[in-house]
Design a protein around this motif. Sequence first.
Motif, PDB file in Angstrom:
ATOM      1  N   UNK A 166       0.250  38.248 -48.268  1.00 45.32           N
ATOM      2  CA  UNK A 166       0.977  38.257 -49.528  1.00 45.32           C
ATOM      3  C   UNK A 166       2.184  39.327 -49.763  1.00 45.32           C
ATOM      4  N   UNK A 167       2.663  39.956 -48.653  1.00 39.26           N
ATOM      5  CA  UNK A 167       3.815  40.620 -48.833  1.00 39.26           C
ATOM      6  C   UNK A 167       3.321  42.271 -48.912  1.00 39.26           C
ATOM      7  N   UNK A 168       2.447  42.653 -47.857  1.00 42.90           N
ATOM      8  CA  UNK A 168       2.072  44.019 -48.050  1.00 42.90           C
ATOM      9  C   UNK A 168       2.161  44.389 -46.644  1.00 42.90           C
ATOM     10  N   UNK A 169       2.349  45.992 -46.510  1.00 33.27           N
ATOM     11  CA  UNK A 169       2.504  46.767 -45.431  1.00 33.27           C
ATOM     12  C   UNK A 169       1.194  46.728 -44.810  1.00 33.27           C
ATOM     13  N   UNK A 170       1.156  46.059 -43.260  1.00 34.28           N
ATOM     14  CA  UNK A 170      -0.081  46.073 -42.554  1.00 34.28           C
ATOM     15  C   UNK A 170      -0.145  46.633 -41.377  1.00 34.28           C
ATOM     16  N   UNK A 171       0.828  47.688 -41.076  1.00 37.76           N
ATOM     17  CA  UNK A 171       1.086  48.355 -39.686  1.00 37.76           C
ATOM     18  C   UNK A 171       1.703  49.561 -40.064  1.00 37.76           C
ATOM     19  N   UNK A 172       1.323  50.189 -38.962  1.00 38.97           N
ATOM     20  CA  UNK A 172       1.841  51.512 -38.962  1.00 38.97           C
ATOM     21  C   UNK A 172       3.421  51.769 -38.571  1.00 38.97           C
ATOM     22  N   UNK A 173       4.254  52.313 -39.603  1.00 42.65           N
ATOM     23  CA  UNK A 173       5.757  52.557 -39.123  1.00 42.65           C
ATOM     24  C   UNK A 173       5.813  53.312 -38.066  1.00 42.65           C
ATOM     25  N   UNK A 174       4.954  54.372 -37.787  1.00 45.32           N
ATOM     26  CA  UNK A 174       4.922  55.356 -36.582  1.00 45.32           C
ATOM     27  C   UNK A 174       4.428  55.013 -35.462  1.00 45.32           C
ATOM     28  N   UNK A 175       3.936  53.819 -35.208  1.00 44.03           N
ATOM     29  CA  UNK A 175       3.390  53.469 -33.990  1.00 44.03           C
ATOM     30  C   UNK A 175       4.267  53.253 -33.080  1.00 44.03           C
ATOM     31  N   UNK A 176       4.067  53.871 -31.777  1.00 42.08           N
ATOM     32  CA  UNK A 176       5.169  53.806 -30.804  1.00 42.08           C
ATOM     33  C   UNK A 176       4.581  53.401 -29.568  1.00 42.08           C
ATOM     34  N   UNK A 177       3.319  52.900 -29.514  1.00 44.20           N
ATOM     35  CA  UNK A 177       2.774  52.441 -28.143  1.00 44.20           C
ATOM     36  C   UNK A 177       3.065  50.994 -27.975  1.00 44.20           C
ATOM     37  N   UNK A 178       3.188  50.820 -26.462  1.00 47.94           N
ATOM     38  CA  UNK A 178       3.459  49.485 -26.375  1.00 47.94           C
ATOM     39  C   UNK A 178       2.455  48.497 -26.908  1.00 47.94           C
ATOM     40  N   UNK A 179       2.904  47.371 -27.489  1.00 47.71           N
ATOM     41  CA  UNK A 179       1.949  46.449 -27.949  1.00 47.71           C
ATOM     42  C   UNK A 179       1.907  45.115 -27.108  1.00 47.71           C
TER      43      UNK A 179
END
Length: 263
Positions: A178-191
């Motif tokens: 529905x257009x919502x933030x679902x992840x952490x902007x400051x996540x820098x670990x390899x995905x």
Amino acid sequence: MHDAPGPTPAPPADWAEINRANWDERVPVHVGGKFYDLPGFVAGADTLLDFELAEVGEVTGKQLLHLQCHLGLDTLSWARRGARVTGLDFSAPAVAEAAKLAERIGADTARFVVSDVYAAAEALAGERFDVVYTGRGALPWLPDLARWARTVAALLRPGGFLYLAEFHPLADLVEEDPGVLVEDYFQRAPQLVEDSGSYADQDAALASSRTVQWQHGLGDVVSALAAAGLRLEFLHEHAHGHFRLPAGPRLPLVYSLRAVRPS
């Protein structure tokens, strides 16, 4: 005040091989599918966005290098505007298809080179360019922005510039419905991502379904370019991009920047 991101964790040792296998396998899916529409491109369709054309400006006669070019549609769109283009990508099958496409449209000043981005300066034997262009969806495949920025600086002649148009890191963290933030902007670990399909065809069955990707904030990108000695001319955010959010307050979906190597 926001917490500053810590050092980027080390990626898996075989991250490049994992990603290359996946992109090699995507090539026939993308060549034969509707997403890239190669027949339409051969017939004259353009893949560059209006703001890219305005912000890069006239390219006739300029030497333009496109990093992470994939099938070369953006590369050849610049060639159609008079640039002498070089496309570079780590996927040999993609580069082979890009070269075929150049021949089909008669782009005899275009060339394509197989190389990892970080080895581009060596692969191009120290050649320098008026414009280094990087399009949408490229940076998340690179673990080390500082090394990327130094590579870009080495590829530019004095007075030349990098032009980057990239998906906005904030928009990439939003779930379209529905257009919502679902992840952490400051996540820098390899995905580590497991997806048997492709963005161009979710039903494609890829055997090499794993990829390794990274999330880079705007501050990370600008700081890396500054540290490499490039001077930022502008950073623009755009409300249109690769998907549409539900009606309501808007988010930037794409950003663009231009950074010059001083004379």
